[in-house]
Scaffold this active site. Sequence first.
Site, PDB file in Angstrom:
ATOM      1  N   THR A  19       0.839  -1.216   0.000  1.00 41.77           N
ATOM      2  CA  THR A  19       0.000   0.000   0.000  1.00 41.77           C
ATOM      3  C   THR A  19       0.869   1.259   0.000  1.00 41.77           C
ATOM      4  O   THR A  19       2.062   1.221   0.297  1.00 41.77           O
ATOM      5  CB  THR A  19      -0.893   0.062   1.264  1.00 41.77           C
ATOM      6  OG1 THR A  19      -0.044   0.187   2.409  1.00 41.77           O
ATOM      7  CG2 THR A  19      -1.780  -1.157   1.407  1.00 41.77           C
ATOM      8  N   TYR A 148       9.266  14.586  11.858  1.00 42.10           N
ATOM      9  CA  TYR A 148       9.225  14.796  13.314  1.00 42.10           C
ATOM     10  C   TYR A 148      10.118  13.801  14.064  1.00 42.10           C
ATOM     11  O   TYR A 148      10.063  13.714  15.283  1.00 42.10           O
ATOM     12  CB  TYR A 148       7.788  14.834  13.853  1.00 42.10           C
ATOM     13  CG  TYR A 148       6.898  13.634  13.572  1.00 42.10           C
ATOM     14  CD1 TYR A 148       7.142  12.399  14.173  1.00 42.10           C
ATOM     15  CD2 TYR A 148       5.783  13.755  12.766  1.00 42.10           C
ATOM     16  CE1 TYR A 148       6.313  11.320  13.954  1.00 42.10           C
ATOM     17  CE2 TYR A 148       4.950  12.672  12.527  1.00 42.10           C
ATOM     18  CZ  TYR A 148       5.220  11.452  13.132  1.00 42.10           C
ATOM     19  OH  TYR A 148       4.403  10.369  12.914  1.00 42.10           O
ATOM     20  N   LYS A 163      10.122   6.618  15.514  1.00 41.31           N
ATOM     21  CA  LYS A 163      10.863   7.103  14.332  1.00 41.31           C
ATOM     22  C   LYS A 163      12.207   7.688  14.745  1.00 41.31           C
ATOM     23  O   LYS A 163      13.205   7.553  14.023  1.00 41.31           O
ATOM     24  CB  LYS A 163      10.033   8.145  13.574  1.00 41.31           C
ATOM     25  CG  LYS A 163       8.755   7.591  12.932  1.00 41.31           C
ATOM     26  CD  LYS A 163       9.036   6.664  11.755  1.00 41.31           C
ATOM     27  CE  LYS A 163       7.762   6.367  10.962  1.00 41.31           C
ATOM     28  NZ  LYS A 163       7.980   5.443   9.852  1.00 41.31           N
TER      29      LYS A 163
END
Length: 281
Positions: A19, A148, A163
Site C-alpha cells: 500500500t 518529526y 521514528k
Amino acid sequence: MFSADLLAGQTILITGGGTGLGRAMALRFAGLGAKVGICGRRPDPLAATVADIRAAGGTAASAMCDVRDPVSVKMMVDSLEAELGPLTGLVNNAAGNFLSAAEDLSPNAFDTVIKIVLNGTFHTTSEVGRRWIERKNGGAILSIVTTYAWMGSAFVLPSACAKAGVLAMTRSLAVEWATYGIRSNAIAPGPFPTDGAFSRLMAGDIEEQVKKQIPLGRFGRPEELADLAVYMMAPGASYMNGECVVLDGGEWLKTGQEFGHYTDFDRGAVKQIFQSMKRSR
Ligand code: HXC
Ligand code: NAP
C-alpha cells in the site's frame, strides 16, 4: 529521470510494500529492473501490487508477515529469497500510527506502534543484515522515518519516539556495518496523501491548514518519494551512508522559521508593508 535498467541485478525487500508509499516504491523499483519482494499483514494489497508489477513485465513476490514477530520475519525473508534469490536491498517502510492525546494512551497502544515501527525495523534489519554479513556481498538499507523524527510531534507520541529510534538505528548502523559494505540511510517525508496515513491523521479541515505550511503549496506525490528512494538504493549511490534526506516541500523549515509566515500573504502587499516600515537612521 533514470536509465531504464538502473536497478537491474538488484533484489529489494520493501516492508509494507502493498500500500501507499511502499507500493509506489515497489512499482518504481520493478519498473527500473529490480526484483521486488513485499510483505505485510493483509494478503489482498500484497497480491494486487504483485499482480500490477507482473502485468507491467516486472518481477515480484510477496509474503505475509507481521514485522513485530521475528519468527514471522525470518519465514518471510526465507520465502522471498527462495523465490527471488538473495536480497541486495531492504526498505523499512512498514509503520503504524494514530492520533491520540498522550495522556489517553494505554500501555498497549504505545507498545503497538513501538513494536511495529522500531522493533519491526530492528527485526527486518537484523534478519537481512546477518545474511549479508555472512555472504560478504554488502547491501543497502533505507528506512522511511518522518520529519518529526528529530523534533517530535504532539498527538503522535509513540510514532515520534519510534521514528527517532529508527533514525538513531540508521546512523548507528551506518558506522557499525560499513565495514561489511552495508549502507544505511533514511528518508524523512512530510505529508504524502496515502489512505493509510491520511485516514488516521488528517482530521477535519487540518489537511488544508497543513498544506499551507508547505512552501511548495502542495503535498508530496508518492512517485516523487519513489524516485528519491531509487536514487538512494541504486548502486551509484555507493558513497551515501548515514544520511537522512528530507522530502517535504520545505515544510519543516517553514514551520521553524520566525518570519516564514509572511510568505502566506500576497507578495506585493508584503513588499509594500516592508517599504512602509523602512526607516532611515
Ligand atoms: C488510541 C489506539 C488507537 C487510537 C489503536 N489504539 N488505535 N489508542 N487511539 N486511535 C490502541 C488500542 O486500543 C489497543 O490498546 C492498541 O492500540 C492496539 O490496537 P489494535 O487495534 O489491537 O492494534 P493492531 O490491530 O495491531 O493495529 C495497529 C494500529 C493500526 C497501529 C493500531 O492503526 C494499524 O494497523 N496501522 C497500520 C497502518 C498505519 O498506521 N499507517 C499510517 C502510517 S503514517 P488497548 O490498550 O485497548 O489494548 C505514519 C507517519 C505519517 O506513520 C506522518 C505524516 C506527516
Ligand atoms: P500505509 O499505506 O498505511 O503503509 C503502512 C504499511 O505498513 C501497510 O502496507 C501495512 O500493511 C504495513 N504494516 C503495518 N503494520 C505492519 C506489521 N505489523 N507488519 C507488517 N507490515 C505492517 O501508509 P504510508 O503513508 O504508505 O506509510 C509508509 C511509510 O511512510 C511509513 O513508514 C510511514 O511512517 C511513512 N511516512 C508516511 C507519511 C505520509 O504522509 N504518508 C509521512 C511521513 C512518513 P498491513 O496493514 O497489511 O500490514
